[in-house]
Design a protein around this motif. Structure first.
Motif, PDB file in Angstrom:
ATOM      1  N   VAL A 323     -36.499  47.228  25.932  1.00 34.03           N
ATOM      2  CA  VAL A 323     -35.086  46.907  26.145  1.00 34.03           C
ATOM      3  C   VAL A 323     -34.870  46.485  27.604  1.00 34.03           C
ATOM      4  N   ALA A 324     -35.455  47.261  28.527  1.00 32.58           N
ATOM      5  CA  ALA A 324     -35.292  46.951  29.950  1.00 32.58           C
ATOM      6  C   ALA A 324     -35.889  45.573  30.277  1.00 32.58           C
ATOM      7  N   ALA A 325     -37.042  45.252  29.677  1.00 32.24           N
ATOM      8  CA  ALA A 325     -37.682  43.959  29.949  1.00 32.24           C
ATOM      9  C   ALA A 325     -36.823  42.814  29.393  1.00 32.24           C
ATOM     10  N   LEU A 326     -36.275  42.997  28.199  1.00 29.90           N
ATOM     11  CA  LEU A 326     -35.448  41.940  27.601  1.00 29.90           C
ATOM     12  C   LEU A 326     -34.144  41.745  28.374  1.00 29.90           C
ATOM     13  N   GLN A 327     -33.608  42.857  28.878  1.00 32.36           N
ATOM     14  CA  GLN A 327     -32.402  42.717  29.711  1.00 32.36           C
ATOM     15  C   GLN A 327     -32.723  41.927  30.982  1.00 32.36           C
ATOM     16  N   ALA A 328     -33.886  42.238  31.556  1.00 30.71           N
ATOM     17  CA  ALA A 328     -34.304  41.509  32.765  1.00 30.71           C
ATOM     18  C   ALA A 328     -34.463  40.021  32.436  1.00 30.71           C
ATOM     19  N   ALA A 329     -35.056  39.724  31.276  1.00 31.86           N
ATOM     20  CA  ALA A 329     -35.242  38.325  30.873  1.00 31.86           C
ATOM     21  C   ALA A 329     -33.893  37.620  30.815  1.00 31.86           C
ATOM     22  N   GLU A 330     -32.899  38.312  30.257  1.00 25.62           N
ATOM     23  CA  GLU A 330     -31.582  37.690  30.120  1.00 25.62           C
ATOM     24  C   GLU A 330     -30.936  37.452  31.493  1.00 25.62           C
ATOM     25  N   GLU A 331     -31.108  38.429  32.388  1.00 25.08           N
ATOM     26  CA  GLU A 331     -30.568  38.260  33.740  1.00 25.08           C
ATOM     27  C   GLU A 331     -31.222  37.075  34.450  1.00 25.08           C
ATOM     28  N   PHE A 332     -32.546  36.966  34.318  1.00 21.35           N
ATOM     29  CA  PHE A 332     -33.248  35.859  34.978  1.00 21.35           C
ATOM     30  C   PHE A 332     -32.847  34.515  34.367  1.00 21.35           C
ATOM     31  N   LEU A 333     -32.591  34.519  33.072  1.00 17.01           N
ATOM     32  CA  LEU A 333     -32.145  33.279  32.426  1.00 17.01           C
ATOM     33  C   LEU A 333     -30.809  32.827  33.028  1.00 17.01           C
ATOM     34  N   LYS A 334     -29.892  33.800  33.206  1.00 14.58           N
ATOM     35  CA  LYS A 334     -28.583  33.472  33.822  1.00 14.58           C
ATOM     36  C   LYS A 334     -28.782  32.965  35.249  1.00 14.58           C
ATOM     37  N   GLU A 335     -29.629  33.693  35.999  1.00 10.88           N
ATOM     38  CA  GLU A 335     -29.909  33.285  37.394  1.00 10.88           C
ATOM     39  C   GLU A 335     -30.489  31.878  37.442  1.00 10.88           C
ATOM     40  N   SER A 336     -31.379  31.575  36.473  1.00 11.11           N
ATOM     41  CA  SER A 336     -32.056  30.276  36.515  1.00 11.11           C
ATOM     42  C   SER A 336     -31.055  29.153  36.272  1.00 11.11           C
ATOM     43  N   LYS A 337     -30.021  29.422  35.473  1.00 10.99           N
ATOM     44  CA  LYS A 337     -29.003  28.384  35.243  1.00 10.99           C
ATOM     45  C   LYS A 337     -28.238  28.099  36.541  1.00 10.99           C
ATOM     46  N   LYS A 338     -27.969  29.164  37.307  1.00  8.36           N
ATOM     47  CA  LYS A 338     -27.287  28.978  38.603  1.00  8.36           C
ATOM     48  C   LYS A 338     -28.200  28.216  39.572  1.00  8.36           C
ATOM     49  N   ALA A 339     -29.481  28.600  39.576  1.00  6.57           N
ATOM     50  CA  ALA A 339     -30.436  27.953  40.490  1.00  6.57           C
ATOM     51  C   ALA A 339     -30.599  26.478  40.131  1.00  6.57           C
ATOM     52  N   CYS A 340     -30.568  26.188  38.836  1.00  6.71           N
ATOM     53  CA  CYS A 340     -30.695  24.811  38.365  1.00  6.71           C
ATOM     54  C   CYS A 340     -29.491  23.993  38.822  1.00  6.71           C
ATOM     55  N   GLU A 341     -28.328  24.595  38.720  1.00  8.48           N
ATOM     56  CA  GLU A 341     -27.092  23.933  39.157  1.00  8.48           C
ATOM     57  C   GLU A 341     -27.156  23.633  40.662  1.00  8.48           C
ATOM     58  N   ALA A 342     -27.642  24.619  41.431  1.00 11.71           N
ATOM     59  CA  ALA A 342     -27.757  24.434  42.888  1.00 11.71           C
ATOM     60  C   ALA A 342     -28.723  23.286  43.200  1.00 11.71           C
ATOM     61  N   PHE A 343     -29.810  23.217  42.438  1.00 13.65           N
ATOM     62  CA  PHE A 343     -30.787  22.133  42.625  1.00 13.65           C
ATOM     63  C   PHE A 343     -30.138  20.767  42.337  1.00 13.65           C
ATOM     64  N   ASN A 344     -29.483  20.655  41.189  1.00 11.51           N
ATOM     65  CA  ASN A 344     -28.913  19.359  40.789  1.00 11.51           C
ATOM     66  C   ASN A 344     -27.799  18.875  41.708  1.00 11.51           C
ATOM     67  N   THR A 345     -27.031  19.823  42.281  1.00  7.06           N
ATOM     68  CA  THR A 345     -25.893  19.403  43.108  1.00  7.06           C
ATOM     69  C   THR A 345     -26.269  19.192  44.572  1.00  7.06           C
ATOM     70  N   THR A 346     -27.517  19.542  44.941  1.00  3.71           N
ATOM     71  CA  THR A 346     -27.965  19.255  46.313  1.00  3.71           C
ATOM     72  C   THR A 346     -28.346  17.775  46.389  1.00  3.71           C
ATOM     73  N   ALA A 347     -27.835  17.090  47.427  1.00  2.00           N
ATOM     74  CA  ALA A 347     -28.114  15.642  47.545  1.00  2.00           C
ATOM     75  C   ALA A 347     -29.600  15.417  47.810  1.00  2.00           C
ATOM     76  N   PRO A 348     -30.208  14.360  47.264  1.00  2.00           N
ATOM     77  CA  PRO A 348     -29.633  13.430  46.298  1.00  2.00           C
ATOM     78  C   PRO A 348     -29.408  14.099  44.932  1.00  2.00           C
ATOM     79  N   LEU A 349     -28.256  13.797  44.320  1.00  2.00           N
ATOM     80  CA  LEU A 349     -27.870  14.454  43.070  1.00  2.00           C
ATOM     81  C   LEU A 349     -28.860  14.140  41.953  1.00  2.00           C
ATOM     82  N   SER A 350     -28.977  15.079  41.004  1.00  2.00           N
ATOM     83  CA  SER A 350     -29.868  14.842  39.866  1.00  2.00           C
ATOM     84  C   SER A 350     -29.255  15.478  38.626  1.00  2.00           C
ATOM     85  N   ARG A 351     -29.816  15.155  37.480  1.00  2.00           N
ATOM     86  CA  ARG A 351     -29.351  15.781  36.236  1.00  2.00           C
ATOM     87  C   ARG A 351     -30.562  16.300  35.459  1.00  2.00           C
ATOM     88  N   ASN A 352     -30.270  17.229  34.551  1.00  2.00           N
ATOM     89  CA  ASN A 352     -31.324  17.698  33.666  1.00  2.00           C
ATOM     90  C   ASN A 352     -31.407  16.806  32.453  1.00  2.00           C
TER      91      ASN A 352
END
Length: 427
Positions: A323-352
């Protein structure tokens, strides 16, 4: 921005008076593989420093081969970092291959300047336009600097090629864009090749440069960046292997967990190499965001598979850890979406591009499997608390290695010329 120039070992930074020549696109389109801009060679004069030391033939040959790269790299740079899907094969593919060929023709002739402690090594001033460094261009009178720059360019062309291979294409049935297995396998080979160029640069070329020159290299060529790029290529290679394992009915959970844990290690090492560096401006910052995003994504995958395996244990303790490992997986998934957004919005802009492969599968599975296992009230758990209780990931030896790349032998044309040039130099 200025320019770094190094003459006979001493480095001076001069302000640019020609106005900005570094062309940085505002947007780079869809990205699966990050290419931190191609460093572009600027014209250099071989005749003045080498004219009385070498035969006219060799000097002309060197000059013509390098000029071809200058012209082609200048044309390719804007398109290499911004692939267009429709022309990906006819335009991007072929011109990348032509530029790669031009470099392979140049390298053996260039190596004549450094063979057997040649006295010609420091005669030519080599100039390259940087992408991740504050100084717009770097001028260094050392032929090993040129070899290093050429290997970096070869690696970046491999990354561009891998990006083209991994952008999802519309399938014949018009249903969901996907990446064929053939393209995925080809991309793994291209990544290992690119990693091989970088590995050769770190192990065999950097040590040839005097410490003073090494300390003054542009950050694009800093050892940490070269190592990080090499590890990124391996990390993305394993990501593709994991995606193929997910698609395969034969691959066990243990195999998938092992691949995901290896991927975490590659991205962790890439992050360690790159985070300490002063990567300024758009490309550099974007590069750091890319590594952070992929590292977080890899952790989501590893905790997910680790959780599933722990859940197979029939004890209360193993269920709790699952349970603890799966919760961690879910947290990292959320974090990765934020990190992806930060990557795409840093110039030069990009999209997934549309989701596919490992992440398409995991973005659906992690939240589902996590919520079915977790019956406790999620609100009581903060990110810190979840990370505190997450079990440690198993440690596996890294299986994917860069291709063995060796610098080519010196071009034959030097042999006929050698005796004359060496006696003249001594005279």
């Amino acid at each position: 921005t200025g320019s770094k120039s190094q003459d006979m070992g001493c480095l001076v930074s001069t302000p640019k008076d020609t106005g900005g020549i570094r062309r940085r696109p505002r947007s780079v389109g869809e990205i699966t593989v990050f290419v931190p801009g191609l460093r572009i060679p600027k014209h250099v004069d071989f005749f003045e420093p080498l004219g009385d030391k070498l035969s006219k033939n060799i000097v002309e040959h060197l000059s013509a081969l390098r000029t071809r790269i200058v012209v082609m790299a200048g044309q390719e740079a804007p398109t290499a970092t911004k692939p267009r899907r429709k022309t990906a094969t006819q335009h991007g593919g072929s011109s990348l291959a032509d530029l790669q060929q031009a470099i392979e023709d140049y390298l053996p002739v260039l190596l004549g300047l450094v063979k057997d402690g040649s006295l010609l090594e420091h005669r030519v001033q080599f100039v390259w336009i940087n992408q991740e460094d504050d100084a717009e261009e770097t001028i260094i009178s050392n032929a090993w600097y040129e070899v290093l720059s050429v290997l970096h360019l070869m690696a970046m062309l491999s990354f561009s090629k891998a990006n083209l291979l991994l952008l999802p294409k519309m399938s014949a049935d018009g249903y969901q864009p996907k990446v064929s297995e053939e393209s995925r396998r080809a991309a793994v080979d291209v990544f290992l090749k690119g990693a091989g160029y970088l590995d050769c640069a770190v192990r065999h070329v950097l040590p040839q440069l005097p410490l003073e020159v090494r300390n003054n290299l542009p950050v694009d060529l800093a050892e940490g960046v070269l190592r990080a790029l090499c590890l990124q290529a391996l990390g993305q290679g394993v990501d593709i292997q994991l995606g193929m394992a997910i698609d395969s009915t034969k691959a066990t959970l243990a195999v998938k967990r092992r691949l995901a844990c290896e991927m975490v290690k590659y991205w962790h090492q890439a992050e360690e190499n790159i985070m300490k560096l002063p990567l300024a401006n758009g490309w550099g910052e974007k590069h750091q965001h890319f590594v952070k995003w992929k590292y977080t994504e890899a952790k989501a995958a590893a905790y997910y598979y680790h959780g599933l395996i722990l859940d197979e244990g029939n004890t209360e303790k193993s269920h709790g850890m699952a349970v603890a490992a799966l919760q961690a997986a879910e947290e990292f998934l959320k974090e990765s979406k934020k990190a992806c957004e930060a990557f795409n919005t840093t110039a030069p802009l990009s999209r997934n591009p549309p989701l596919w492969g490992t992440m398409k599968y995991l973005s659906e599975k992690i939240p589902k499997d996590s919520s079915s296992k977790v019956r406790i009230n999620r609100d009581l758990y903060s990110y810190e608390k979840i990370m505190e209780t997450a079990p440690a990931l198993p440690d596996f030896a890294l299986a994917l290695k860069p291709d063995e790349y060796q610098l080519p032998p010196v071009d034959q044309s030097w042999n006929e010329d050698n005796t004359r040039s060496q006696t003249q130099l001594k005279a």
